[in-house]
Design an enzyme around this catalytic site. Structure first.
Site, PDB file in Angstrom:
ATOM      1  N   GLU A  15       0.821  -1.223   0.000  1.00 62.15           N
ATOM      2  CA  GLU A  15       0.000   0.000   0.000  1.00 62.15           C
ATOM      3  C   GLU A  15       0.858   1.277   0.000  1.00 62.15           C
ATOM      4  OE1 GLU A  15      -1.268   1.704   3.626  1.00 62.15           O
ATOM      5  OE2 GLU A  15      -1.189  -0.201   4.702  1.00 62.15           O
ATOM      6  N   LYS A 154      -2.763  -1.389  15.065  1.00 62.67           N
ATOM      7  CA  LYS A 154      -1.826  -0.469  15.702  1.00 62.67           C
ATOM      8  C   LYS A 154      -2.142  -0.313  17.182  1.00 62.67           C
ATOM      9  CE  LYS A 154      -1.326   1.942  11.443  1.00 62.67           C
ATOM     10  NZ  LYS A 154      -2.663   1.584  10.984  1.00 62.67           N
TER      11      LYS A 154
HETATM   12  N1  PSU Z   1       0.426   0.120   8.665  1.00 64.12           N
HETATM   13  C1  PSU Z   1       1.503   0.841   9.044  1.00 64.12           C
HETATM   14  N2  PSU Z   1       1.440   2.195   8.935  1.00 64.12           N
HETATM   15  C2  PSU Z   1       0.329   2.843   8.416  1.00 64.12           C
HETATM   16  C3  PSU Z   1      -0.807   2.078   8.006  1.00 64.12           C
HETATM   17  C4  PSU Z   1      -0.700   0.708   8.146  1.00 64.12           C
HETATM   18  O1  PSU Z   1       2.506   0.271   9.517  1.00 64.12           O
HETATM   19  O2  PSU Z   1       0.339   4.069   8.308  1.00 64.12           O
HETATM   20  C5  PSU Z   1      -2.044   2.789   7.443  1.00 64.12           C
HETATM   21  C6  PSU Z   1      -2.887   1.838   6.594  1.00 64.12           C
HETATM   22  O3  PSU Z   1      -3.011   2.428   5.321  1.00 64.12           O
HETATM   23  C7  PSU Z   1      -4.233   1.790   7.290  1.00 64.12           C
HETATM   24  C8  PSU Z   1      -4.301   3.151   7.885  1.00 64.12           C
HETATM   25  O4  PSU Z   1      -5.296   1.526   6.398  1.00 64.12           O
HETATM   26  O5  PSU Z   1      -2.973   3.289   8.429  1.00 64.12           O
HETATM   27  C9  PSU Z   1      -5.410   3.285   8.925  1.00 64.12           C
HETATM   28  O6  PSU Z   1      -5.923   4.584   8.872  1.00 64.12           O
HETATM   29  P1  PSU Z   1      -7.313   4.961   9.604  1.00 64.12           P
HETATM   30  O7  PSU Z   1      -7.082   4.661  11.043  1.00 64.12           O
HETATM   31  O8  PSU Z   1      -7.522   6.439   9.331  1.00 64.12           O
HETATM   32  O9  PSU Z   1      -8.371   4.113   8.971  1.00 64.12           O
END
Ligand code: PSU
Ligand code: MN
Length: 295
Positions: A15, A154
């Site tokens: 991604e 996370k």
């Molecule tokens: N994994 C990582 N770092 C990131 C992400 C994933 O190690 O920055 C990103 C992914 O693209 C995931 C996003 O979809 O963080 C989540 O964002 P949100 O909480 O706004 O949905």
């Protein structure tokens, strides 16, 4: 929608949000190269997914990634984060976009790509009862037949609530060499998985048949290695400060995750960044192995 897959057989999707919004700008290009190498080392073929001037691409070239990197260096909003709600709008506007887990899955599925490696899935944010900030990533797993290899969600999220939400949505969560649901920088949370696999060939057989059977996604969780794991108490301290920093800067909606990740990288003097890079690289390698074993 059908999209061409520029990468060919045994493709593993990667991604662009992770690169453009998840790590400091200077780290992005090197990380993209390393992840591609890790997928290949596992036996897969990497395809970086993103949107260039309104065009969704499965398998960005190095020059195309450079374009996105240059645009995002010029202004943090030049390459907005796309989830399934704004992907089509950004395409219609001819905008660049960085794909999150949800839209990387959507575009991967449109190109027939079945495996995707990332760092951590988005999930239920803490304090969700007042903000209802729940990542679209969770819902994408119910819609697109792609196996996502991640180190859980996370650690800045509400992990028990996220694990419950995956259960409610009916998403199979399988652990690779673990019985516990990983918490990104930490190997384990209190939550569990639906099944454990210790062998890539058996995991591949399950993932292939499950994607085929359901037409929906599977979450494969792979914990960060022991050497790279952060100290839990120290991480909790950093997280309190990072969350305060993000609040003080008024981050909301899509900006919350990048704001907290960025603050953590600064407050921890790079320790969270090193851990993040280590875990995503390990996921890329496992995803390559998984894809190769799927035949
Ligand atoms: N994994 C990582 N770092 C990131 C992400 C994933 O190690 O920055 C990103 C992914 O693209 C995931 C996003 O979809 O963080 C989540 O964002 P949100 O909480 O706004 O949905
Ligand atoms: Mn969100």
């Amino acid at each position: 929608m059908h999209l061409p897959n520029r990468a060919g057989p045994r493709t593993v999707a990667l991604e662009t949000t992770l690169l453009l919004h998840g790590v400091p700008h200077e780290a992005a290009k090197g990380l993209a190269k390393d992840l591609a190498g890790d997928v290949r080392a596992g036996g897969g073929e990497p395809a970086l997914i993103g949107v260039l001037a309104g065009l969704p691409i499965v398998g960005l070239s190095e020059a195309e990634l450079d374009l996105l990197l240059a645009a995002s260096a010029a202004g943090s909003h030049a390459v907005p984060k796309a989830n399934t709600s704004n992907l089509g709008i950004l395409m219609a506007q001819g905008s660049h976009a960085a794909t999150t887990v949800s839209t990387t899955m959507e575009l991967a599925a449109a190109a027939g790509v079945r495996v995707f490696a990332t760092g951590g899935l988005g999930g239920v944010h803490q304090g969700w009862a007042s903000t209802l900030d729940i990542s679209t990533d969770l819902f994408a797993l119910t819609r697109f037949p792609v196996a996502v290899v991640a180190s859980g969600v996370k650690s800045l999220l509400d992990i028990p609530a996220t694990r419950e939400a995956l259960e409610t949505l009916g998403v199979p969560v399988v652990g690779f060499k673990t019985d516990k649901f990983p918490a990104f920088y930490l190997r384990e949370s209190a939550a569990g998985v639906d099944a454990r696999f210790d062998d890539v060939a058996k995991l591949a057989a399950f993932v292939s048949s499950e994607l085929e059977r359901t037409g929906r996604g599977v979450l494969v969780v792979n914990p960060i290695s022991r050497e790279d794991e952060l100290d839990c108490a120290e991480f909790e301290r950093w997280l309190l400060q990072a969350r305060k920093h993000a609040e003080d800067h008024g981050a909301s909606g899509r900006h919350v995750t990048p704001a907290i990740l960025g603050a953590l990288h600064l407050i921890s003097r790079g320790a969270t960044l090193r851990a993040n890079i280590a875990l995503v690289r390990s996921n890329a390698r496992l995803a390559g192995q998984l894809r190769a074993a799927m035949g």
